[in-house]
Every structure is written in C-alpha cells, then in structure tokens.
Enzyme design. Structure first.
Site, PDB file in Angstrom:
ATOM      1  N   TYR A  36      26.204 -19.674  76.128  1.00  0.00           N
ATOM      2  CA  TYR A  36      26.731 -18.861  75.026  1.00  0.00           C
ATOM      3  C   TYR A  36      27.952 -18.069  75.475  1.00  0.00           C
ATOM      4  CZ  TYR A  36      26.679 -15.544  71.089  1.00  0.00           C
ATOM      5  OH  TYR A  36      27.008 -14.771  69.993  1.00  0.00           O
ATOM      6  N   ASP A  37      27.791 -17.298  76.577  1.00  0.00           N
ATOM      7  CA  ASP A  37      28.868 -16.408  77.022  1.00  0.00           C
ATOM      8  C   ASP A  37      30.129 -17.188  77.391  1.00  0.00           C
ATOM      9  OD1 ASP A  37      26.585 -14.890  76.947  1.00  0.00           O
ATOM     10  OD2 ASP A  37      26.793 -14.020  78.941  1.00  0.00           O
ATOM     11  N   VAL A  59      16.473  -7.824  68.988  1.00  0.00           N
ATOM     12  CA  VAL A  59      15.615  -6.656  69.147  1.00  0.00           C
ATOM     13  C   VAL A  59      15.295  -5.952  67.826  1.00  0.00           C
ATOM     14  CG1 VAL A  59      17.516  -5.106  69.788  1.00  0.00           C
ATOM     15  CG2 VAL A  59      15.231  -4.604  70.564  1.00  0.00           C
ATOM     16  N   SER A  62      15.195  -7.169  64.662  1.00  0.00           N
ATOM     17  CA  SER A  62      14.250  -7.938  63.850  1.00  0.00           C
ATOM     18  C   SER A  62      12.887  -8.005  64.540  1.00  0.00           C
ATOM     19  CB  SER A  62      14.784  -9.341  63.565  1.00  0.00           C
ATOM     20  OG  SER A  62      15.347  -9.905  64.715  1.00  0.00           O
ATOM     21  N   ASP A 111      20.041  -9.754  81.644  1.00  0.00           N
ATOM     22  CA  ASP A 111      20.033  -8.890  80.460  1.00  0.00           C
ATOM     23  C   ASP A 111      20.924  -7.681  80.732  1.00  0.00           C
ATOM     24  OD1 ASP A 111      18.905  -8.466  77.839  1.00  0.00           O
ATOM     25  OD2 ASP A 111      17.887  -6.724  78.687  1.00  0.00           O
TER      26      ASP A 111
HETATM   27  N1  NAD Z   1      24.769 -11.005  64.781  1.00  0.00           N
HETATM   28  C1  NAD Z   1      25.313 -10.514  65.865  1.00  0.00           C
HETATM   29  O1  NAD Z   1      24.908  -9.449  66.321  1.00  0.00           O
HETATM   30  C2  NAD Z   1      26.467 -11.207  66.547  1.00  0.00           C
HETATM   31  C3  NAD Z   1      27.020 -10.590  67.682  1.00  0.00           C
HETATM   32  C4  NAD Z   1      28.082 -11.227  68.316  1.00  0.00           C
HETATM   33  C5  NAD Z   1      28.622 -12.392  67.814  1.00  0.00           C
HETATM   34  N2  NAD Z   1      28.065 -12.965  66.718  1.00  0.00           N
HETATM   35  C6  NAD Z   1      28.641 -14.233  66.260  1.00  0.00           C
HETATM   36  O2  NAD Z   1      28.729 -14.294  64.861  1.00  0.00           O
HETATM   37  C7  NAD Z   1      28.454 -15.617  64.408  1.00  0.00           C
HETATM   38  C8  NAD Z   1      27.334 -15.583  63.382  1.00  0.00           C
HETATM   39  O3  NAD Z   1      26.156 -15.050  63.986  1.00  0.00           O
HETATM   40  P1  NAD Z   1      24.828 -14.765  63.173  1.00  0.00           P
HETATM   41  O4  NAD Z   1      24.229 -13.537  63.713  1.00  0.00           O
HETATM   42  O5  NAD Z   1      25.103 -14.859  61.720  1.00  0.00           O
HETATM   43  O6  NAD Z   1      23.929 -15.997  63.661  1.00  0.00           O
HETATM   44  P2  NAD Z   1      23.174 -17.126  62.837  1.00  0.00           P
HETATM   45  O7  NAD Z   1      22.449 -17.954  63.817  1.00  0.00           O
HETATM   46  O8  NAD Z   1      22.390 -16.512  61.719  1.00  0.00           O
HETATM   47  O9  NAD Z   1      24.378 -17.936  62.196  1.00  0.00           O
HETATM   48  C9  NAD Z   1      25.021 -19.000  62.825  1.00  0.00           C
HETATM   49  C10 NAD Z   1      25.156 -20.124  61.815  1.00  0.00           C
HETATM   50  O10 NAD Z   1      25.842 -21.214  62.430  1.00  0.00           O
HETATM   51  C11 NAD Z   1      25.166 -22.422  62.089  1.00  0.00           C
HETATM   52  N3  NAD Z   1      25.464 -23.408  63.128  1.00  0.00           N
HETATM   53  C12 NAD Z   1      25.046 -23.415  64.427  1.00  0.00           C
HETATM   54  N4  NAD Z   1      25.533 -24.478  65.067  1.00  0.00           N
HETATM   55  C13 NAD Z   1      26.286 -25.155  64.163  1.00  0.00           C
HETATM   56  C14 NAD Z   1      27.043 -26.347  64.217  1.00  0.00           C
HETATM   57  N5  NAD Z   1      27.139 -27.075  65.353  1.00  0.00           N
HETATM   58  N6  NAD Z   1      27.687 -26.766  63.081  1.00  0.00           N
HETATM   59  C15 NAD Z   1      27.599 -26.057  61.927  1.00  0.00           C
HETATM   60  N7  NAD Z   1      26.886 -24.919  61.826  1.00  0.00           N
HETATM   61  C16 NAD Z   1      26.244 -24.479  62.926  1.00  0.00           C
HETATM   62  C17 NAD Z   1      23.711 -22.028  62.029  1.00  0.00           C
HETATM   63  O11 NAD Z   1      22.897 -22.947  61.324  1.00  0.00           O
HETATM   64  C18 NAD Z   1      23.796 -20.662  61.350  1.00  0.00           C
HETATM   65  O12 NAD Z   1      23.780 -20.771  59.950  1.00  0.00           O
HETATM   66  C19 NAD Z   1      28.114 -16.446  65.642  1.00  0.00           C
HETATM   67  O13 NAD Z   1      29.251 -17.166  66.038  1.00  0.00           O
HETATM   68  C20 NAD Z   1      27.762 -15.405  66.670  1.00  0.00           C
HETATM   69  O14 NAD Z   1      28.052 -15.845  67.966  1.00  0.00           O
HETATM   70  C21 NAD Z   1      26.996 -12.399  66.080  1.00  0.00           C
END
Ligand code: NAD
Length: 313
Positions: A144-145, A186, A188, A272
């Site tokens: 991921y990172d 955390v 949820s 972590d």
């Molecule tokens: N929620 C947070 O706290 C947070 C923090 C940092 C970064 N982000 C970034 O924001 C974005 C959205 O995060 P989120 O919290 O809504 O997560 P989430 O998992 O709810 O949403 C990600 C979405 O991407 C879709 N997806 C995954 N792989 C895919 C692929 N190969 N092709 C098409 N769709 C794909 C998933 O089905 C999902 O609907 C992500 O890129 C995440 O890295 C979120």
C-alpha cells in the site's frame, strides 16, 4: 456542467464524492470493481440521469470521455490491502498509469487520492508535505505505502514530462457513514464492537495517536483541491490535526453508544505508526480549507449509521 470520472466511486470516500459532485451540478461516471466498495453505497444514485455506473478494474485501460478524473480506486484498510498485496500494488501503480494515460489523451485534470501512509512511521511530527517519510519497502504494509508513493511519482512525472494538470492530496485517517463495518479500521472497529457489546480491542497500550477527519470535511478539501489554481499541484495534506490516543477514542465511542463493552489490549501489529498528525498549513493557505466537524459530532453521525446498518437501534 463537467463530466467527471470517479474511480473507486462505490467505496466509502468515493460514494460521498459522487454525491457531492452531482449536488454541485456535474455528471459523474463512477468506476469500481467492488473489491471493497458496494452498490449499497451508491444505490440511491442509480437511476439519476447525472450518474453512470461502470464495473471496471483500473488495472486495465479505460476509455471514457470526461473533463476531470478523481483517482480513488484502491483498497484502503490493512485487512483489505494485505488480502492480495500484489493486486494492491497493481491497483495503485497500473491504475495510476491507466488513469494518467486517459487524462493525457483527454487533456483532463486528474487528482490522486494519496495517503498519509507515504510518511510511513514518521520521525517528523506533525507531518509536513516536504517530509520524505520513513517507509519499510519490504514489510506487510509496503504494497500500500510503496504503491501509493510510486503513484505520486508517476503523477509528478506526467506533470513534468507531459505537462498534465495534476493534483495530489495526502489523505489522513477519515471516518464517517459508509465505512466498511469490518475492515479493521479503528473507528469502525470500535463502534461495531461497542454496538455489539463485544470487547473493544486496543493495540499496544492504547497511547498511540491518530488524527481523525470527518468525511464531509475531507470531501470539501478534495473538491477544493481539484478546482484550485492549476499552478498548485500539491502534494497537500488533507486531514484533521486534532490528535487523540486510541484509548481516548475508545472512551468516546463507549460513551456515545452507551455500551458496556470492556477494553482489551493486544500486541501492536508490525510497522504500526505510533503517531500520525497532519500539518495542514498548506491546505489552509492554498485552498482556504480547514476541517469544521469535531470528533464528537462526527462520531455521533457515524454511530447513527452503524446502528442502522447493524439494526441495533
Ligand atoms: N479513508 C481513509 O481514511 C483514507 C486515508 C488515506 C487515503 N485514502 C485513499 O482514498 C481512497 C478511497 O478510500 P476509501 O476509504 O473510500 O476506501 P474504500 O475501500 O471504501 O474505497 C476504495 C474503492 O476502490 C475500489 N477498488 C479497489 N481496487 C480497485 C480496482 N482495481 N479497480 C476499480 N476499483 C477498485 C473498491 O472496490 C472501493 O470501492 C483510496 O485510494 C485510499 O487509499 C483513504
């Protein structure tokens, strides 16, 4: 009216973004492979003439005609991104290449949903955008990172090399309705455990801190960044600097849910981060943005959502 592509649009943040963009008078094409997202998150938009839904995996090329692209597709919680780490890296890296290629062909502006995880386990606190991070390249979080770091690299190379209009935001922990109920994040986790009357699991001594941003604030920041001056490309931190220990968060959740759950302490997982807090001076100055929703208010909305979802009202 702009035609806007949202990848990962059926996810937690993506679905709120689709709502906002349509409310602002745009047409949205939502692309998702439903790996972690769900049709439930966007069911209320199906049938809306300004909303179009496509099942598609961003690791494969996509041909649509749009004026802006928000690239959010990527599993975001450790349980999900570690389930198939190779696919996680592919989603970040091949996904970025495909979406940047599309943006280049269309001369469309493209925003990358990057993450505070690019800072790894930081020695600098709070994190400013010029900090390069401390990331383990071979650990269990690296898919991921490092995937997200490589995506940032690609965005900046397309900007330098192809003069593409890019925007990069680094999102810090965000919470709110439509979070996945059991993805191990955390907020949820604690709410679901509290509502079910199960033990609340804290890792380590519960003194590690996180900063939590409510989803509406995050979407405000994301949209403000997309529509900011073309010369401002980021990366820019978007998050809430209010810092809480995991123990404080657990106590708030127990109070707001009237739960009788006990708190139990488990060993800290590998890599972590101990502390994570955004410095948001750049977002304030460049975007005129700052979060408005306090933790208690945001938690109340989130608890109400999970109560309904789990039918514990
Ligand atoms: N929620 C947070 O706290 C947070 C923090 C940092 C970064 N982000 C970034 O924001 C974005 C959205 O995060 P989120 O919290 O809504 O997560 P989430 O998992 O709810 O949403 C990600 C979405 O991407 C879709 N997806 C995954 N792989 C895919 C692929 N190969 N092709 C098409 N769709 C794909 C998933 O089905 C999902 O609907 C992500 O890129 C995440 O890295 C979120």
């Amino acid at each position: 009216m702009t035609q806007i592509l949202v990848t990962g649009g059926a996810g937690f943040l993506g679905s709120h973004l689709c709502d906002r963009l349509i409310a602002n008078g745009n047409d949205v094409v939502c692309v998702d492979n439903y790996f972690t997202g769900s049709k439930e998150n966007i069911r209320h938009l199906i049938g809306n003439p300004h909303f179009e839904l496509m099942r598609h995996d961003v690791t494969f090329p996509l041909y649509v005609e749009v004026g802006q692209i928000y690239n959010l597709a990527c599993p975001a919680s450790p349980i999900h991104y570690q389930f198939d780490p190779v696919q996680t890296t592919k989603t970040s890296v091949h996904g970025a290449i495909n979406m940047l290629g599309l943006a280049k062909r269309l001369k469309a502006r493209i925003l990358q949903a990057s993450t505070s995880e690019v800072y790894g386990d930081p020695e600098v606190h709070p994190q400013t955008e010029d900090y390069w991070g401390r990331v383990n390249p071979i650990g269990i979080r690296s898919c991921y990172d490092e995937g997200k770091r490589c995506a940032e690299t690609l965005f900046f190379d397309y900007w330098r090399q192809h003069k593409l209009e890019i925007k990069v935001i680094r999102i810090f922990n965000t919470y709110g309705p439509r979070m996945h109920p059991n993805d191990g994040r955390v907020v949820s986790n604690f709410i679901v455990q509290a509502l079910k009357g199960e033990d609340i699991t804290l890792y380590g001594d519960g003194q590690q801190t996180r900063s939590f941003c409510y989803v509406d604030d995050l979407i405000d920041g994301m949209v403000a960044m997309m529509n900011s001056d073309p010369a401002f490309v980021g990366p820019v931190n978007v998050g809430n600097p209010g810092e809480f220990t995991m123990l404080e968060l657990a106590e708030s959740v127990v109070r707001l849910t009237d739960s009788r759950s006990r708190m139990v302490f488990m060993p800290l997982p590998q890599d972590d981060p101990k502390r994570r807090q955004p410095n948001i001076e750049m977002a304030k100055k460049q975007l005129g943005w700052a979060p408005k929703v306090g933790l208690e208010d945001g938690l109340r909305e989130t608890v109400a959502y999970f109560r309904k979802l789990l039918n514990t009202a």
